[in-house]
Design a protein around this motif. Structure first.
Motif, PDB file in Angstrom:
ATOM      1  N   ASP A  75       0.827  -1.208   0.000  1.00 36.57           N
ATOM      2  CA  ASP A  75       0.000   0.000   0.000  1.00 36.57           C
ATOM      3  C   ASP A  75       0.859   1.255   0.000  1.00 36.57           C
ATOM      4  OD1 ASP A  75      -2.239  -1.611   0.036  1.00 36.57           O
ATOM      5  OD2 ASP A  75      -2.746  -1.207   2.142  1.00 36.57           O
ATOM      6  N   SER A  76       1.924   1.264   0.780  1.00 41.61           N
ATOM      7  CA  SER A  76       2.770   2.461   0.867  1.00 41.61           C
ATOM      8  C   SER A  76       3.516   2.725  -0.433  1.00 41.61           C
ATOM      9  CB  SER A  76       3.753   2.357   2.035  1.00 41.61           C
ATOM     10  OG  SER A  76       4.790   1.437   1.751  1.00 41.61           O
ATOM     11  N   LYS A  77       3.767   1.681  -1.210  1.00 37.39           N
ATOM     12  CA  LYS A  77       4.488   1.814  -2.481  1.00 37.39           C
ATOM     13  C   LYS A  77       3.558   1.875  -3.689  1.00 37.39           C
ATOM     14  CE  LYS A  77       8.653   1.439  -0.775  1.00 37.39           C
ATOM     15  NZ  LYS A  77       9.587   2.541  -0.866  1.00 37.39           N
ATOM     16  N   GLY A  78       2.264   1.688  -3.453  1.00 37.56           N
ATOM     17  CA  GLY A  78       1.320   1.666  -4.569  1.00 37.56           C
ATOM     18  C   GLY A  78       1.500   0.429  -5.443  1.00 37.56           C
ATOM     19  N   LEU A  79       1.903  -0.684  -4.831  1.00 42.04           N
ATOM     20  CA  LEU A  79       2.132  -1.922  -5.577  1.00 42.04           C
ATOM     21  C   LEU A  79       1.014  -2.919  -5.336  1.00 42.04           C
ATOM     22  CD1 LEU A  79       5.933  -2.418  -4.764  1.00 42.04           C
ATOM     23  CD2 LEU A  79       4.942  -1.562  -6.901  1.00 42.04           C
ATOM     24  N   ILE A  80       0.819  -3.791  -6.284  1.00 46.73           N
ATOM     25  CA  ILE A  80      -0.114  -4.894  -6.139  1.00 46.73           C
ATOM     26  C   ILE A  80       0.705  -6.123  -5.768  1.00 46.73           C
ATOM     27  CG2 ILE A  80      -1.703  -6.430  -7.365  1.00 46.73           C
ATOM     28  CD1 ILE A  80      -2.460  -3.962  -9.082  1.00 46.73           C
ATOM     29  N   THR A  81       0.293  -6.797  -4.714  1.00 46.57           N
ATOM     30  CA  THR A  81       0.973  -8.026  -4.312  1.00 46.57           C
ATOM     31  C   THR A  81       0.578  -9.135  -5.273  1.00 46.57           C
ATOM     32  OG1 THR A  81       0.993  -7.333  -1.995  1.00 46.57           O
ATOM     33  CG2 THR A  81       1.297  -9.687  -2.439  1.00 46.57           C
ATOM     34  N   LYS A  82       1.600  -9.763  -5.854  1.00 47.64           N
ATOM     35  CA  LYS A  82       1.366 -10.861  -6.795  1.00 47.64           C
ATOM     36  C   LYS A  82       1.386 -12.178  -6.033  1.00 47.64           C
ATOM     37  CE  LYS A  82       3.515  -8.109 -10.350  1.00 47.64           C
ATOM     38  NZ  LYS A  82       4.694  -7.898 -11.170  1.00 47.64           N
ATOM     39  N   ILE A  83       0.517 -13.071  -6.427  1.00 47.91           N
ATOM     40  CA  ILE A  83       0.374 -14.347  -5.738  1.00 47.91           C
ATOM     41  C   ILE A  83       1.224 -15.415  -6.434  1.00 47.91           C
ATOM     42  CG2 ILE A  83      -1.265 -16.147  -5.044  1.00 47.91           C
ATOM     43  CD1 ILE A  83      -1.614 -13.385  -3.628  1.00 47.91           C
ATOM     44  N   TYR A  84       1.932 -16.199  -5.612  1.00 47.44           N
ATOM     45  CA  TYR A  84       2.658 -17.357  -6.143  1.00 47.44           C
ATOM     46  C   TYR A  84       2.191 -18.601  -5.409  1.00 47.44           C
ATOM     47  CZ  TYR A  84       5.806 -17.461  -2.046  1.00 47.44           C
ATOM     48  OH  TYR A  84       6.330 -17.558  -0.780  1.00 47.44           O
ATOM     49  N   ALA A  85       2.314 -19.742  -6.069  1.00 46.37           N
ATOM     50  CA  ALA A  85       1.900 -21.020  -5.473  1.00 46.37           C
ATOM     51  C   ALA A  85       3.072 -21.633  -4.719  1.00 46.37           C
ATOM     52  CB  ALA A  85       1.418 -21.968  -6.563  1.00 46.37           C
ATOM     53  N   ALA A  86       2.854 -21.930  -3.451  1.00 39.45           N
ATOM     54  CA  ALA A  86       3.902 -22.530  -2.624  1.00 39.45           C
ATOM     55  C   ALA A  86       3.920 -24.050  -2.737  1.00 39.45           C
ATOM     56  CB  ALA A  86       3.714 -22.119  -1.167  1.00 39.45           C
ATOM     57  N   SER A  87       2.944 -24.614  -3.399  1.00 44.11           N
ATOM     58  CA  SER A  87       2.944 -26.050  -3.660  1.00 44.11           C
ATOM     59  C   SER A  87       2.105 -26.279  -4.921  1.00 44.11           C
ATOM     60  CB  SER A  87       2.348 -26.822  -2.477  1.00 44.11           C
ATOM     61  OG  SER A  87       0.993 -26.498  -2.316  1.00 44.11           O
ATOM     62  N   ALA A  89       5.719 -28.702  -5.468  1.00 50.44           N
ATOM     63  CA  ALA A  89       7.132 -28.322  -5.577  1.00 50.44           C
ATOM     64  C   ALA A  89       7.472 -27.772  -6.959  1.00 50.44           C
ATOM     65  CB  ALA A  89       8.021 -29.514  -5.235  1.00 50.44           C
ATOM     66  N   ASP A  90       6.842 -28.288  -8.004  1.00 53.92           N
ATOM     67  CA  ASP A  90       7.117 -27.798  -9.357  1.00 53.92           C
ATOM     68  C   ASP A  90       6.756 -26.325  -9.490  1.00 53.92           C
ATOM     69  OD1 ASP A  90       8.091 -30.206 -10.219  1.00 53.92           O
ATOM     70  OD2 ASP A  90       6.224 -30.840 -11.176  1.00 53.92           O
ATOM     71  N   SER A  91       5.671 -25.903  -8.851  1.00 57.58           N
ATOM     72  CA  SER A  91       5.272 -24.494  -8.889  1.00 57.58           C
ATOM     73  C   SER A  91       6.321 -23.616  -8.225  1.00 57.58           C
ATOM     74  CB  SER A  91       3.927 -24.295  -8.193  1.00 57.58           C
ATOM     75  OG  SER A  91       2.920 -24.974  -8.874  1.00 57.58           O
ATOM     76  N   MET A  92       6.887 -24.077  -7.119  1.00 60.29           N
ATOM     77  CA  MET A  92       7.941 -23.325  -6.433  1.00 60.29           C
ATOM     78  C   MET A  92       9.170 -23.200  -7.322  1.00 60.29           C
ATOM     79  SD  MET A  92       7.298 -22.060  -3.409  1.00 60.29           S
ATOM     80  CE  MET A  92       8.862 -21.962  -2.586  1.00 60.29           C
ATOM     81  N   ARG A  93       9.545 -24.282  -7.992  1.00 56.16           N
ATOM     82  CA  ARG A  93      10.722 -24.229  -8.880  1.00 56.16           C
ATOM     83  C   ARG A  93      10.511 -23.223 -10.010  1.00 56.16           C
ATOM     84  NH1 ARG A  93      11.325 -29.622  -7.311  1.00 56.16           N
ATOM     85  NH2 ARG A  93       9.878 -30.465  -8.831  1.00 56.16           N
ATOM     86  N   VAL A  94       9.325 -23.233 -10.590  1.00 58.46           N
ATOM     87  CA  VAL A  94       9.021 -22.289 -11.672  1.00 58.46           C
ATOM     88  C   VAL A  94       9.079 -20.856 -11.140  1.00 58.46           C
ATOM     89  CG1 VAL A  94       7.171 -21.490 -13.213  1.00 58.46           C
ATOM     90  CG2 VAL A  94       7.678 -23.942 -13.031  1.00 58.46           C
ATOM     91  N   PHE A  95       8.522 -20.623  -9.971  1.00 59.86           N
ATOM     92  CA  PHE A  95       8.530 -19.298  -9.352  1.00 59.86           C
ATOM     93  C   PHE A  95       9.964 -18.832  -9.095  1.00 59.86           C
ATOM     94  CE2 PHE A  95       8.389 -16.859  -5.255  1.00 59.86           C
ATOM     95  CZ  PHE A  95       7.911 -15.670  -5.798  1.00 59.86           C
ATOM     96  N   ILE A  96      10.789 -19.684  -8.534  1.00 59.67           N
ATOM     97  CA  ILE A  96      12.182 -19.325  -8.241  1.00 59.67           C
ATOM     98  C   ILE A  96      12.933 -19.030  -9.533  1.00 59.67           C
ATOM     99  CG2 ILE A  96      14.372 -20.210  -7.335  1.00 59.67           C
ATOM    100  CD1 ILE A  96      12.559 -21.737  -5.225  1.00 59.67           C
ATOM    101  N   GLU A  97      12.730 -19.830 -10.558  1.00 64.01           N
ATOM    102  CA  GLU A  97      13.402 -19.577 -11.842  1.00 64.01           C
ATOM    103  C   GLU A  97      12.958 -18.240 -12.434  1.00 64.01           C
ATOM    104  OE1 GLU A  97      16.040 -21.218 -13.117  1.00 64.01           O
ATOM    105  OE2 GLU A  97      15.919 -22.315 -11.238  1.00 64.01           O
TER     106      GLU A  97
END
Length: 166
Positions: A75-87, A89-97
């Motif tokens: 809110d202070s930066k005027g940014l939208i929080t983006k959602i990532y999937a924590a499970s 494990a393949d979703s986490m790997r894609v997110f980290i990459e």
């Protein structure tokens, strides 16, 4: 002078800094609890801690406690929080990459006691954090700096913020 400014901007764009935290304290152990008053205070402390760090991206899992930990800074930066999937494990790997491809960005990632280590280790490309964060530990701030020029270099820092966890 213009060359100096251009050079400084170029070098700045050759490094990304990632800030990783576990969500703040929660009201109970139900499936999707909100933050407690102490957790809300911690989220405000996180906002203060990162206020001048040039955060340009914020990521959170899709839980109340993680989204609400990120909210004051977003809110202070005027940014939208983006959602990532924590499970899974393949979703986490894609997110980290995806994060590893960033250049010249400062990023906050809010996770959980059992997921934050994967983001830290994936970005740092070493098993720096070997265990899950203890259930009563909420004050850790992990920082990974990834530099790409003039040489590839990564640095890891661990600090605390806000009130000390019990």
């Amino acid at each position: 002078m213009k060359k100096f400014i251009f050079g400084l901007l170029f070098l700045t764009s050759c490094q990304s800094t990632f800030y990783m935290v576990r969500h703040g304290e929660k009201v109970d152990n139900s499936a999707n609890p909100p933050l407690s008053a102490l957790g809300q205070e911690r989220a405000e402390d996180l906002k203060t801690e990162l206020a001048n760090k040039g955060i340009s991206e914020i990521y959170s899992t899709n839980f109340l406690r993680t989204k609400n930990t990120a909210k004051p800074l977003a809110d202070s930066k005027g940014l939208i929080t983006k959602i990532y999937a924590a499970s899974p494990a393949d979703s986490m790997r894609v997110f980290i990459e995806k994060l590893k491809k960033f250049r010249g960005k400062n990023v906050l990632v809010v996770g959980h006691s059992n997921t934050t280590k994967y983001v830290v280790n994936g970005l740092f490309e070493r098993d720096t954090l070997r265990a899950d964060i203890p259930d009563n530990d909420f004050d850790n701030l992990y920082i990974v700096k990834r530099q790409f020029f003039p040489a590839r270099k990564m640095r890891f820092f661990a600090k605390t913020y806000g009130k000390t966890s019990p």
